[in-house]
Design a protein around this motif. Sequence first.
Motif, PDB file in Angstrom:
ATOM      1  N   ARG A 280     -75.031  74.574  26.926  1.00  0.00           N
ATOM      2  CA  ARG A 280     -75.792  74.492  28.172  1.00  0.00           C
ATOM      3  C   ARG A 280     -77.022  75.401  28.130  1.00  0.00           C
ATOM      4  O   ARG A 280     -78.087  75.061  28.669  1.00  0.00           O
ATOM      5  CB  ARG A 280     -74.911  74.868  29.361  1.00  0.00           C
ATOM      6  CG  ARG A 280     -75.546  74.527  30.727  1.00  0.00           C
ATOM      7  CD  ARG A 280     -74.598  74.859  31.877  1.00  0.00           C
ATOM      8  NE  ARG A 280     -73.313  74.190  31.756  1.00  0.00           N
ATOM      9  CZ  ARG A 280     -73.083  72.944  32.146  1.00  0.00           C
ATOM     10  NH1 ARG A 280     -74.066  72.218  32.673  1.00  0.00           N
ATOM     11  NH2 ARG A 280     -71.877  72.420  32.011  1.00  0.00           N
ATOM     12  N   ALA A 281     -76.910  76.545  27.460  1.00  0.00           N
ATOM     13  CA  ALA A 281     -78.028  77.487  27.403  1.00  0.00           C
ATOM     14  C   ALA A 281     -79.211  76.938  26.618  1.00  0.00           C
ATOM     15  O   ALA A 281     -80.334  77.421  26.771  1.00  0.00           O
ATOM     16  CB  ALA A 281     -77.563  78.810  26.798  1.00  0.00           C
ATOM     17  N   GLY A 282     -78.985  75.940  25.786  1.00  0.00           N
ATOM     18  CA  GLY A 282     -80.080  75.333  25.036  1.00  0.00           C
ATOM     19  C   GLY A 282     -80.356  73.901  25.440  1.00  0.00           C
ATOM     20  O   GLY A 282     -81.208  73.228  24.839  1.00  0.00           O
ATOM     21  N   ALA A 283     -79.652  73.424  26.478  1.00  0.00           N
ATOM     22  CA  ALA A 283     -79.740  72.008  26.845  1.00  0.00           C
ATOM     23  C   ALA A 283     -81.127  71.614  27.344  1.00  0.00           C
ATOM     24  O   ALA A 283     -81.579  70.486  27.113  1.00  0.00           O
ATOM     25  CB  ALA A 283     -78.690  71.674  27.904  1.00  0.00           C
ATOM     26  N   ASP A 328     -67.986  53.021  15.230  1.00  0.00           N
ATOM     27  CA  ASP A 328     -69.067  52.122  15.617  1.00  0.00           C
ATOM     28  C   ASP A 328     -70.239  52.984  16.088  1.00  0.00           C
ATOM     29  O   ASP A 328     -70.136  54.204  16.183  1.00  0.00           O
ATOM     30  CB  ASP A 328     -68.587  51.175  16.716  1.00  0.00           C
ATOM     31  CG  ASP A 328     -69.382  49.875  16.772  1.00  0.00           C
ATOM     32  OD1 ASP A 328     -70.440  49.799  16.111  1.00  0.00           O
ATOM     33  OD2 ASP A 328     -68.951  48.938  17.470  1.00  0.00           O
ATOM     34  N   ALA A 329     -71.349  52.320  16.411  1.00  0.00           N
ATOM     35  CA  ALA A 329     -72.547  53.031  16.855  1.00  0.00           C
ATOM     36  C   ALA A 329     -72.419  53.424  18.327  1.00  0.00           C
ATOM     37  O   ALA A 329     -73.175  52.980  19.198  1.00  0.00           O
ATOM     38  CB  ALA A 329     -73.779  52.171  16.630  1.00  0.00           C
ATOM     39  N   ILE A 330     -71.434  54.268  18.600  1.00  0.00           N
ATOM     40  CA  ILE A 330     -71.158  54.785  19.940  1.00  0.00           C
ATOM     41  C   ILE A 330     -70.810  56.257  19.782  1.00  0.00           C
ATOM     42  O   ILE A 330     -70.098  56.639  18.844  1.00  0.00           O
ATOM     43  CB  ILE A 330     -69.966  54.055  20.608  1.00  0.00           C
ATOM     44  CG1 ILE A 330     -70.178  52.541  20.630  1.00  0.00           C
ATOM     45  CG2 ILE A 330     -69.730  54.587  22.018  1.00  0.00           C
ATOM     46  CD1 ILE A 330     -68.938  51.760  21.049  1.00  0.00           C
ATOM     47  N   ILE A 331     -71.308  57.099  20.685  1.00  0.00           N
ATOM     48  CA  ILE A 331     -70.973  58.513  20.641  1.00  0.00           C
ATOM     49  C   ILE A 331     -70.773  59.019  22.060  1.00  0.00           C
ATOM     50  O   ILE A 331     -71.447  58.573  22.998  1.00  0.00           O
ATOM     51  CB  ILE A 331     -72.078  59.334  19.921  1.00  0.00           C
ATOM     52  CG1 ILE A 331     -71.581  60.722  19.547  1.00  0.00           C
ATOM     53  CG2 ILE A 331     -73.354  59.412  20.759  1.00  0.00           C
ATOM     54  CD1 ILE A 331     -72.511  61.480  18.597  1.00  0.00           C
ATOM     55  N   SER A 332     -69.809  59.913  22.248  1.00  0.00           N
ATOM     56  CA  SER A 332     -69.662  60.585  23.533  1.00  0.00           C
ATOM     57  C   SER A 332     -70.424  61.904  23.460  1.00  0.00           C
ATOM     58  O   SER A 332     -70.523  62.512  22.385  1.00  0.00           O
ATOM     59  CB  SER A 332     -68.185  60.826  23.849  1.00  0.00           C
ATOM     60  OG  SER A 332     -67.550  61.518  22.804  1.00  0.00           O
ATOM     61  N   ALA A 333     -70.975  62.336  24.595  1.00  0.00           N
ATOM     62  CA  ALA A 333     -71.812  63.541  24.610  1.00  0.00           C
ATOM     63  C   ALA A 333     -71.495  64.369  25.846  1.00  0.00           C
ATOM     64  O   ALA A 333     -71.303  63.827  26.932  1.00  0.00           O
ATOM     65  CB  ALA A 333     -73.291  63.168  24.583  1.00  0.00           C
ATOM     66  N   LYS A 334     -71.490  65.683  25.640  1.00  0.00           N
ATOM     67  CA  LYS A 334     -71.100  66.575  26.731  1.00  0.00           C
ATOM     68  C   LYS A 334     -71.858  67.890  26.618  1.00  0.00           C
ATOM     69  O   LYS A 334     -72.109  68.389  25.521  1.00  0.00           O
ATOM     70  CB  LYS A 334     -69.590  66.845  26.647  1.00  0.00           C
ATOM     71  CG  LYS A 334     -69.014  67.692  27.770  1.00  0.00           C
ATOM     72  CD  LYS A 334     -67.503  67.814  27.611  1.00  0.00           C
ATOM     73  CE  LYS A 334     -66.883  68.549  28.796  1.00  0.00           C
ATOM     74  NZ  LYS A 334     -65.402  68.626  28.660  1.00  0.00           N
ATOM     75  N   VAL A 335     -72.227  68.460  27.755  1.00  0.00           N
ATOM     76  CA  VAL A 335     -72.819  69.787  27.812  1.00  0.00           C
ATOM     77  C   VAL A 335     -71.699  70.789  28.073  1.00  0.00           C
ATOM     78  O   VAL A 335     -70.890  70.605  28.992  1.00  0.00           O
ATOM     79  CB  VAL A 335     -73.890  69.876  28.910  1.00  0.00           C
ATOM     80  CG1 VAL A 335     -74.398  71.306  29.051  1.00  0.00           C
ATOM     81  CG2 VAL A 335     -75.049  68.936  28.600  1.00  0.00           C
ATOM     82  N   VAL A 336     -71.623  71.827  27.234  1.00  0.00           N
ATOM     83  CA  VAL A 336     -70.549  72.813  27.354  1.00  0.00           C
ATOM     84  C   VAL A 336     -71.131  74.207  27.584  1.00  0.00           C
ATOM     85  O   VAL A 336     -72.268  74.491  27.214  1.00  0.00           O
ATOM     86  CB  VAL A 336     -69.663  72.830  26.083  1.00  0.00           C
ATOM     87  CG1 VAL A 336     -68.905  71.516  25.941  1.00  0.00           C
ATOM     88  CG2 VAL A 336     -70.494  73.100  24.827  1.00  0.00           C
ATOM     89  N   ASP A 337     -70.338  75.052  28.183  1.00  0.00           N
ATOM     90  CA  ASP A 337     -70.790  76.406  28.518  1.00  0.00           C
ATOM     91  C   ASP A 337     -70.577  77.344  27.333  1.00  0.00           C
ATOM     92  O   ASP A 337     -69.732  78.246  27.351  1.00  0.00           O
ATOM     93  CB  ASP A 337     -70.046  76.923  29.749  1.00  0.00           C
ATOM     94  CG  ASP A 337     -70.445  76.175  31.012  1.00  0.00           C
ATOM     95  OD1 ASP A 337     -71.651  75.913  31.183  1.00  0.00           O
ATOM     96  OD2 ASP A 337     -69.547  75.831  31.804  1.00  0.00           O
ATOM     97  N   GLY A 338     -71.337  77.120  26.288  1.00  0.00           N
ATOM     98  CA  GLY A 338     -71.330  78.025  25.155  1.00  0.00           C
ATOM     99  C   GLY A 338     -70.288  77.716  24.094  1.00  0.00           C
ATOM    100  O   GLY A 338     -69.532  76.739  24.172  1.00  0.00           O
TER     101      GLY A 338
END
Length: 430
Positions: A280-283, A328-338
Amino acid sequence: MTAPLKAIDGTADLPALMTDLAAQARAAARVLALAPPEQKNRALEAIERAIRANAAAILAANAEDVADVRAAGATSAFIDRLTLTPARVEAMADGVATVRQIPDPVGTVTESWRRPNGMTIERVRVPLGVIGVIFESRPNVAADAGVLCLKSGNAVILRGGSDSFRSCRAIHDCLVQGLREAGLPEAAITLVPTRDRAAVGLMLTGLNGGVDVIVPRGGKSLVARVEAEARVPVFAHLEGVNHVYVDRSADLEMAKQIVLNAKMRRPGVCGAAETLLVDRAGAAANLKPLVEMLIDAGCEVRGDDAVQKVDARVKPASDEDWDTEYEDAIISAKVVDGLDAALAHIQHHGSHHTDAIVAEDAKAAGKFLSEVDSAIVLHNASTQFADGGEFGFGAEIGIATGKFHARGPVGAEQLTSFKYRVHGTGQTRP
Protein backbone atom coordinates in the motif's frame (compact mmCIF):
# COMPACT_ATOMS: atom_id res chain seq x y z
CA MET A 1 15.60 -59.54 -21.31
CA THR A 2 12.17 -59.55 -22.91
CA ALA A 3 11.58 -56.49 -25.07
CA PRO A 4 8.89 -54.06 -23.88
CA LEU A 5 5.42 -54.58 -25.25
CA LYS A 6 4.59 -52.59 -28.36
CA ALA A 7 2.41 -49.50 -28.05
CA ILE A 8 -1.29 -50.15 -28.58
CA ASP A 9 -4.43 -48.13 -27.98
CA GLY A 10 -6.14 -50.72 -25.82
CA THR A 11 -5.80 -54.14 -24.24
CA ALA A 12 -8.19 -56.80 -23.07
CA ASP A 13 -6.10 -57.73 -20.04
CA LEU A 14 -4.78 -54.48 -18.63
CA PRO A 15 -3.80 -55.77 -15.15
CA ALA A 16 -1.62 -58.49 -16.69
CA LEU A 17 -0.08 -55.98 -19.10
CA MET A 18 0.78 -53.51 -16.35
CA THR A 19 2.18 -56.21 -14.09
CA ASP A 20 4.38 -57.43 -16.94
CA LEU A 21 5.61 -53.90 -17.66
CA ALA A 22 6.48 -53.41 -13.99
CA ALA A 23 8.36 -56.71 -13.83
CA GLN A 24 10.41 -55.75 -16.90
CA ALA A 25 11.10 -52.31 -15.43
CA ARG A 26 12.21 -53.85 -12.13
CA ALA A 27 14.68 -56.10 -13.97
CA ALA A 28 15.93 -53.12 -15.98
CA ALA A 29 16.36 -51.07 -12.79
CA ARG A 30 18.78 -53.66 -11.42
CA VAL A 31 20.89 -53.30 -14.57
CA LEU A 32 20.77 -49.50 -14.55
CA ALA A 33 21.73 -49.28 -10.87
CA LEU A 34 25.08 -50.87 -11.74
CA ALA A 35 25.59 -49.24 -15.16
CA PRO A 36 28.74 -47.11 -15.31
CA PRO A 37 28.33 -43.37 -15.94
CA GLU A 38 29.98 -43.71 -19.36
CA GLN A 39 27.35 -46.18 -20.58
CA LYS A 40 24.45 -44.04 -19.36
CA ASN A 41 26.00 -41.01 -21.01
CA ARG A 42 26.35 -42.89 -24.31
CA ALA A 43 22.62 -43.57 -24.14
CA LEU A 44 21.89 -39.92 -23.41
CA GLU A 45 24.06 -38.80 -26.30
CA ALA A 46 22.21 -41.18 -28.63
CA ILE A 47 18.84 -39.96 -27.31
CA GLU A 48 19.81 -36.35 -28.01
CA ARG A 49 20.80 -37.26 -31.58
CA ALA A 50 17.59 -39.22 -32.09
CA ILE A 51 15.39 -36.33 -30.92
CA ARG A 52 17.13 -33.90 -33.28
CA ALA A 53 17.05 -36.36 -36.19
CA ASN A 54 13.38 -37.20 -35.65
CA ALA A 55 12.11 -33.69 -34.92
CA ALA A 56 9.85 -33.73 -37.99
CA ALA A 57 8.21 -37.00 -36.92
CA ILE A 58 7.71 -35.71 -33.37
CA LEU A 59 6.13 -32.48 -34.63
CA ALA A 60 3.88 -34.38 -37.06
CA ALA A 61 2.61 -36.65 -34.29
CA ASN A 62 2.07 -33.64 -32.05
CA ALA A 63 0.14 -31.80 -34.77
CA GLU A 64 -2.35 -34.68 -34.84
CA ASP A 65 -2.77 -34.53 -31.06
CA VAL A 66 -3.24 -30.76 -31.14
CA ALA A 67 -5.79 -30.98 -33.97
CA ASP A 68 -7.87 -33.43 -31.93
CA VAL A 69 -7.98 -31.31 -28.76
CA ARG A 70 -8.60 -28.13 -30.72
CA ALA A 71 -11.58 -29.76 -32.39
CA ALA A 72 -12.80 -30.88 -28.98
CA GLY A 73 -12.79 -27.25 -27.74
CA ALA A 74 -9.77 -27.29 -25.42
CA THR A 75 -8.72 -24.03 -23.79
CA SER A 76 -5.84 -22.00 -25.20
CA ALA A 77 -3.75 -22.74 -22.10
CA PHE A 78 -4.28 -26.48 -22.51
CA ILE A 79 -3.36 -26.30 -26.18
CA ASP A 80 -0.20 -24.36 -25.32
CA ARG A 81 0.86 -27.03 -22.82
CA LEU A 82 0.30 -29.74 -25.42
CA THR A 83 1.88 -27.99 -28.38
CA LEU A 84 5.43 -28.71 -29.48
CA THR A 85 7.26 -26.30 -31.77
CA PRO A 86 10.65 -26.65 -33.45
CA ALA A 87 12.09 -24.47 -30.67
CA ARG A 88 10.55 -26.64 -27.95
CA VAL A 89 11.85 -29.83 -29.55
CA GLU A 90 15.28 -28.21 -29.80
CA ALA A 91 15.05 -27.25 -26.13
CA MET A 92 14.12 -30.85 -25.33
CA ALA A 93 17.29 -32.08 -27.03
CA ASP A 94 19.36 -29.35 -25.34
CA GLY A 95 17.98 -30.53 -22.00
CA VAL A 96 19.19 -34.06 -22.70
CA ALA A 97 22.65 -32.66 -23.44
CA THR A 98 22.68 -30.78 -20.14
CA VAL A 99 21.60 -33.87 -18.19
CA ARG A 100 24.44 -35.81 -19.83
CA GLN A 101 26.95 -33.20 -18.68
CA ILE A 102 25.92 -33.03 -15.02
CA PRO A 103 27.83 -35.23 -12.54
CA ASP A 104 26.44 -38.72 -12.10
CA PRO A 105 24.86 -38.81 -8.64
CA VAL A 106 24.94 -42.59 -8.23
CA GLY A 107 27.75 -43.80 -5.98
CA THR A 108 28.62 -40.32 -4.71
CA VAL A 109 29.80 -40.42 -1.09
CA THR A 110 28.06 -37.46 0.55
CA GLU A 111 29.53 -37.94 4.01
CA SER A 112 32.13 -40.12 5.69
CA TRP A 113 33.25 -40.47 9.29
CA ARG A 114 35.33 -42.73 11.50
CA ARG A 115 33.97 -44.20 14.72
CA PRO A 116 36.03 -44.61 17.91
CA ASN A 117 36.07 -48.39 17.35
CA GLY A 118 37.87 -47.88 14.04
CA MET A 119 34.92 -48.50 11.71
CA THR A 120 34.48 -46.09 8.79
CA ILE A 121 30.91 -45.22 7.80
CA GLU A 122 30.00 -43.69 4.43
CA ARG A 123 26.69 -42.32 3.22
CA VAL A 124 26.43 -43.02 -0.53
CA ARG A 125 23.79 -42.12 -3.12
CA VAL A 126 21.79 -44.97 -4.67
CA PRO A 127 18.86 -45.03 -7.16
CA LEU A 128 15.28 -45.23 -5.91
CA GLY A 129 14.41 -48.15 -8.22
CA VAL A 130 11.34 -47.90 -10.46
CA ILE A 131 9.61 -44.54 -10.78
CA GLY A 132 6.09 -44.18 -12.14
CA VAL A 133 5.40 -40.85 -13.83
CA ILE A 134 1.78 -39.98 -14.56
CA PHE A 135 1.35 -36.84 -16.62
CA GLU A 136 -1.24 -35.13 -18.73
CA SER A 137 -0.87 -32.75 -21.63
CA ARG A 138 2.84 -31.85 -21.75
CA PRO A 139 4.59 -34.44 -23.96
CA ASN A 140 8.07 -33.09 -23.19
CA VAL A 141 7.65 -34.65 -19.73
CA ALA A 142 8.27 -38.02 -21.41
CA ALA A 143 11.76 -36.91 -22.43
CA ASP A 144 12.52 -35.03 -19.20
CA ALA A 145 11.48 -37.92 -16.96
CA GLY A 146 13.08 -40.56 -19.14
CA VAL A 147 16.54 -39.00 -19.25
CA LEU A 148 16.59 -37.91 -15.59
CA CYS A 149 15.67 -41.41 -14.45
CA LEU A 150 18.30 -42.88 -16.75
CA LYS A 151 20.98 -40.52 -15.41
CA SER A 152 20.09 -41.39 -11.81
CA GLY A 153 20.06 -45.13 -12.45
CA ASN A 154 16.30 -45.58 -12.15
CA ALA A 155 13.89 -47.33 -14.46
CA VAL A 156 10.74 -45.38 -15.27
CA ILE A 157 7.20 -46.22 -16.33
CA LEU A 158 5.64 -43.30 -18.20
CA ARG A 159 1.87 -42.92 -18.37
CA GLY A 160 1.15 -39.89 -20.57
CA GLY A 161 -2.24 -38.30 -21.08
CA SER A 162 -4.52 -39.62 -23.78
CA ASP A 163 -4.39 -36.20 -25.44
CA SER A 164 -0.63 -36.46 -25.95
CA PHE A 165 -0.54 -40.17 -26.82
CA ARG A 166 0.91 -39.84 -30.34
CA SER A 167 3.47 -37.22 -29.28
CA CYS A 168 4.67 -39.37 -26.39
CA ARG A 169 5.07 -42.42 -28.61
CA ALA A 170 7.22 -40.44 -31.05
CA ILE A 171 9.42 -39.16 -28.22
CA HIS A 172 9.58 -42.59 -26.58
CA ASP A 173 10.87 -44.08 -29.83
CA CYS A 174 13.89 -41.76 -29.52
CA LEU A 175 14.46 -42.73 -25.88
CA VAL A 176 14.41 -46.43 -26.72
CA GLN A 177 16.78 -45.89 -29.64
CA GLY A 178 19.30 -44.35 -27.27
CA LEU A 179 19.03 -47.21 -24.79
CA ARG A 180 19.46 -49.73 -27.59
CA GLU A 181 22.57 -48.03 -28.96
CA ALA A 182 24.19 -48.03 -25.52
CA GLY A 183 23.36 -51.66 -24.81
CA LEU A 184 20.98 -50.88 -21.97
CA PRO A 185 17.62 -52.64 -21.47
CA GLU A 186 14.83 -51.00 -23.44
CA ALA A 187 12.45 -51.57 -20.52
CA ALA A 188 14.45 -48.99 -18.56
CA ILE A 189 12.15 -46.35 -20.09
CA THR A 190 8.68 -47.81 -20.60
CA LEU A 191 5.67 -46.00 -22.03
CA VAL A 192 2.31 -47.43 -20.96
CA PRO A 193 0.95 -48.54 -24.35
CA THR A 194 -2.71 -47.72 -23.87
CA ARG A 195 -5.04 -44.77 -23.45
CA ASP A 196 -7.13 -46.75 -20.95
CA ARG A 197 -7.51 -44.57 -17.84
CA ALA A 198 -7.59 -47.67 -15.65
CA ALA A 199 -3.82 -47.88 -16.11
CA VAL A 200 -3.46 -44.94 -13.72
CA GLY A 201 -5.30 -46.74 -10.95
CA LEU A 202 -3.18 -49.83 -11.44
CA MET A 203 0.04 -47.80 -11.19
CA LEU A 204 -1.17 -46.23 -7.95
CA THR A 205 -1.38 -49.69 -6.37
CA GLY A 206 2.38 -50.06 -6.82
CA LEU A 207 1.91 -53.02 -9.18
CA ASN A 208 2.81 -55.70 -6.63
CA GLY A 209 5.93 -53.90 -5.49
CA GLY A 210 6.99 -53.05 -9.02
CA VAL A 211 6.88 -49.26 -8.50
CA ASP A 212 8.80 -47.46 -5.75
CA VAL A 213 7.74 -43.81 -6.24
CA ILE A 214 4.93 -42.06 -8.14
CA VAL A 215 5.36 -38.60 -9.65
CA PRO A 216 2.17 -36.93 -10.94
CA ARG A 217 2.50 -34.09 -13.46
CA GLY A 218 -0.83 -32.54 -14.26
CA GLY A 219 -3.84 -30.65 -13.02
CA LYS A 220 -5.23 -30.44 -9.52
CA SER A 221 -7.69 -33.31 -9.98
CA LEU A 222 -4.97 -35.72 -11.14
CA VAL A 223 -2.57 -34.81 -8.35
CA ALA A 224 -5.32 -34.96 -5.72
CA ARG A 225 -6.29 -38.42 -6.91
CA VAL A 226 -2.70 -39.65 -6.85
CA GLU A 227 -2.07 -38.30 -3.36
CA ALA A 228 -5.32 -39.84 -2.10
CA GLU A 229 -5.00 -43.27 -3.70
CA ALA A 230 -1.29 -44.03 -4.07
CA ARG A 231 0.06 -46.91 -2.00
CA VAL A 232 3.65 -45.87 -2.63
CA PRO A 233 5.45 -42.57 -1.85
CA VAL A 234 4.55 -39.55 -4.02
CA PHE A 235 6.62 -36.55 -5.17
CA ALA A 236 4.02 -33.94 -6.06
CA HIS A 237 2.55 -30.49 -5.82
CA LEU A 238 -1.21 -30.11 -5.74
CA GLU A 239 -1.27 -26.69 -7.39
CA GLY A 240 0.84 -23.62 -8.07
CA VAL A 241 -0.90 -20.66 -6.42
CA ASN A 242 2.15 -18.44 -6.84
CA HIS A 243 2.53 -14.81 -5.75
CA VAL A 244 4.54 -11.78 -6.77
CA TYR A 245 4.78 -9.17 -4.00
CA VAL A 246 5.80 -5.68 -5.14
CA ASP A 247 7.36 -3.96 -2.14
CA ARG A 248 7.29 -0.19 -1.55
CA SER A 249 11.03 -0.17 -2.40
CA ALA A 250 10.58 -1.87 -5.77
CA ASP A 251 11.92 -0.36 -8.97
CA LEU A 252 8.77 0.12 -11.06
CA GLU A 253 10.27 -0.78 -14.42
CA MET A 254 11.79 -3.95 -12.97
CA ALA A 255 8.48 -4.79 -11.31
CA LYS A 256 6.61 -4.39 -14.59
CA GLN A 257 8.99 -6.69 -16.44
CA ILE A 258 8.89 -9.34 -13.72
CA VAL A 259 5.11 -9.30 -13.22
CA LEU A 260 4.40 -9.43 -16.95
CA ASN A 261 6.79 -12.34 -17.48
CA ALA A 262 5.63 -14.18 -14.36
CA LYS A 263 2.02 -14.12 -15.53
CA MET A 264 2.03 -13.94 -19.31
CA ARG A 265 5.14 -15.75 -20.61
CA ARG A 266 3.27 -19.05 -20.39
CA PRO A 267 0.13 -18.66 -18.24
CA GLY A 268 -0.56 -22.40 -18.22
CA VAL A 269 2.63 -23.62 -16.54
CA CYS A 270 2.83 -24.38 -12.83
CA GLY A 271 5.35 -21.58 -12.25
CA ALA A 272 3.03 -18.85 -13.54
CA ALA A 273 2.07 -16.13 -11.07
CA GLU A 274 -1.59 -16.25 -10.04
CA THR A 275 -1.73 -13.40 -7.50
CA LEU A 276 -0.16 -9.93 -7.49
CA LEU A 277 0.30 -8.26 -4.10
CA VAL A 278 1.20 -4.56 -4.00
CA ASP A 279 2.46 -2.74 -0.91
CA ARG A 280 0.00 0.00 0.00
CA ALA A 281 2.88 2.39 0.74
CA GLY A 282 4.00 2.15 -2.88
CA ALA A 283 0.59 1.70 -4.50
CA ALA A 284 0.20 5.33 -5.57
CA ALA A 285 3.18 4.96 -7.90
CA ASN A 286 3.11 1.23 -8.72
CA LEU A 287 -0.42 -0.11 -8.77
CA LYS A 288 -1.99 1.63 -11.77
CA PRO A 289 0.97 1.03 -14.16
CA LEU A 290 1.08 -2.67 -13.20
CA VAL A 291 -2.65 -3.20 -13.66
CA GLU A 292 -2.80 -1.30 -16.97
CA MET A 293 0.19 -3.24 -18.29
CA LEU A 294 -1.42 -6.60 -17.50
CA ILE A 295 -4.79 -5.71 -19.01
CA ASP A 296 -3.21 -4.21 -22.11
CA ALA A 297 -1.26 -7.48 -22.53
CA GLY A 298 -4.52 -9.44 -22.60
CA CYS A 299 -4.63 -10.52 -18.96
CA GLU A 300 -7.88 -10.36 -17.02
CA VAL A 301 -7.35 -8.73 -13.61
CA ARG A 302 -9.59 -9.56 -10.68
CA GLY A 303 -8.93 -7.19 -7.82
CA ASP A 304 -9.97 -5.95 -4.40
CA ASP A 305 -11.58 -2.52 -3.96
CA ALA A 306 -8.27 -0.64 -4.16
CA VAL A 307 -7.30 -2.37 -7.39
CA GLN A 308 -10.72 -1.84 -8.96
CA LYS A 309 -10.46 1.90 -8.36
CA VAL A 310 -7.35 2.33 -10.55
CA ASP A 311 -8.89 0.85 -13.72
CA ALA A 312 -12.55 0.32 -14.64
CA ARG A 313 -11.63 -2.84 -16.53
CA VAL A 314 -10.68 -4.67 -13.31
CA LYS A 315 -13.26 -7.26 -12.25
CA PRO A 316 -14.14 -7.80 -8.59
CA ALA A 317 -12.18 -10.59 -6.92
CA SER A 318 -14.12 -13.19 -4.96
CA ASP A 319 -12.85 -15.01 -1.88
CA GLU A 320 -12.30 -18.01 -4.13
CA ASP A 321 -9.94 -16.11 -6.43
CA TRP A 322 -7.19 -15.86 -3.80
CA ASP A 323 -6.96 -19.68 -3.74
CA THR A 324 -7.22 -20.30 -7.48
CA GLU A 325 -4.59 -21.59 -9.89
CA TYR A 326 -6.00 -20.15 -13.11
CA GLU A 327 -3.55 -21.69 -15.59
CA ASP A 328 -4.80 -18.96 -17.91
CA ALA A 329 -4.36 -15.25 -18.64
CA ILE A 330 -6.10 -14.25 -15.40
CA ILE A 331 -4.55 -12.84 -12.24
CA SER A 332 -5.94 -11.77 -8.87
CA ALA A 333 -4.53 -8.54 -7.41
CA LYS A 334 -4.61 -7.06 -3.94
CA VAL A 335 -3.17 -4.10 -2.06
CA VAL A 336 -1.65 -5.16 1.27
CA ASP A 337 -0.42 -3.22 4.27
CA GLY A 338 3.26 -3.94 3.92
CA LEU A 339 5.49 -6.99 3.98
CA ASP A 340 3.97 -8.64 7.04
CA ALA A 341 0.51 -8.53 5.46
CA ALA A 342 1.92 -10.01 2.25
CA LEU A 343 3.57 -12.82 4.21
CA ALA A 344 0.30 -13.53 6.02
CA HIS A 345 -1.63 -13.63 2.74
CA ILE A 346 0.87 -16.02 1.14
CA GLN A 347 0.86 -18.27 4.22
CA HIS A 348 -2.94 -18.45 4.19
CA HIS A 349 -3.58 -18.74 0.44
CA GLY A 350 -0.34 -20.01 -1.10
CA SER A 351 0.44 -23.59 -2.11
CA HIS A 352 4.12 -23.66 -1.04
CA HIS A 353 5.25 -23.80 -4.67
CA THR A 354 6.91 -20.56 -5.85
CA ASP A 355 6.69 -16.98 -4.59
CA ALA A 356 8.65 -13.83 -5.47
CA ILE A 357 9.37 -10.39 -4.03
CA VAL A 358 10.35 -7.33 -6.06
CA ALA A 359 12.29 -5.01 -3.77
CA GLU A 360 15.38 -2.85 -3.58
CA ASP A 361 15.30 -3.06 0.22
CA ALA A 362 17.69 -5.91 1.09
CA LYS A 363 16.22 -6.29 4.59
CA ALA A 364 12.70 -6.74 3.20
CA ALA A 365 13.96 -9.22 0.61
CA GLY A 366 15.83 -11.20 3.27
CA LYS A 367 12.76 -11.39 5.49
CA PHE A 368 10.63 -12.59 2.55
CA LEU A 369 13.14 -15.26 1.53
CA SER A 370 13.46 -16.49 5.10
CA GLU A 371 9.80 -16.54 6.09
CA VAL A 372 7.92 -17.67 2.98
CA ASP A 373 7.56 -21.44 3.37
CA SER A 374 7.63 -22.37 -0.30
CA ALA A 375 9.80 -24.78 -2.26
CA ILE A 376 11.14 -21.87 -4.36
CA VAL A 377 11.41 -18.23 -3.28
CA LEU A 378 12.84 -15.51 -5.52
CA HIS A 379 14.07 -11.95 -5.13
CA ASN A 380 13.81 -9.67 -8.17
CA ALA A 381 13.15 -12.53 -10.60
CA SER A 382 10.16 -14.07 -12.35
CA THR A 383 8.33 -17.04 -10.87
CA GLN A 384 8.63 -18.70 -14.29
CA PHE A 385 12.19 -19.69 -13.33
CA ALA A 386 10.54 -22.49 -11.31
CA ASP A 387 11.95 -25.06 -13.69
CA GLY A 388 14.65 -27.69 -13.41
CA GLY A 389 16.23 -26.63 -16.68
CA GLU A 390 16.61 -23.08 -15.37
CA PHE A 391 18.21 -24.44 -12.20
CA GLY A 392 20.89 -26.17 -14.28
CA PHE A 393 19.38 -29.65 -13.84
CA GLY A 394 18.87 -30.02 -17.60
CA ALA A 395 15.26 -31.00 -16.98
CA GLU A 396 12.93 -31.84 -14.13
CA ILE A 397 10.62 -34.70 -13.38
CA GLY A 398 8.34 -32.31 -11.49
CA ILE A 399 8.18 -29.72 -8.72
CA ALA A 400 7.83 -31.19 -5.24
CA THR A 401 6.27 -29.05 -2.52
CA GLY A 402 6.42 -31.58 0.32
CA LYS A 403 8.95 -31.59 3.14
CA PHE A 404 10.84 -34.76 2.30
CA HIS A 405 14.26 -34.94 0.64
CA ALA A 406 12.97 -33.92 -2.81
CA ARG A 407 11.66 -30.34 -2.74
CA GLY A 408 11.42 -27.87 -5.59
CA PRO A 409 12.56 -29.02 -9.05
CA VAL A 410 13.22 -32.76 -8.95
CA GLY A 411 16.34 -33.50 -10.96
CA ALA A 412 18.71 -36.45 -11.17
CA GLU A 413 20.19 -35.97 -7.70
CA GLN A 414 16.76 -35.77 -6.09
CA LEU A 415 15.88 -39.13 -7.70
CA THR A 416 18.39 -40.88 -5.47
CA SER A 417 18.25 -42.04 -1.90
CA PHE A 418 21.23 -43.25 0.10
CA LYS A 419 22.59 -46.21 1.94
CA TYR A 420 25.36 -46.57 4.49
CA ARG A 421 28.54 -48.46 3.72
CA VAL A 422 30.44 -49.56 6.79
CA HIS A 423 34.09 -50.65 6.58
CA GLY A 424 35.44 -52.64 9.50
CA THR A 425 38.52 -54.62 10.48
CA GLY A 426 36.80 -57.39 12.42
CA GLN A 427 34.88 -55.30 14.96
CA THR A 428 32.13 -57.01 16.97
CA ARG A 429 29.62 -55.32 19.27
CA PRO A 430 30.06 -55.96 23.00
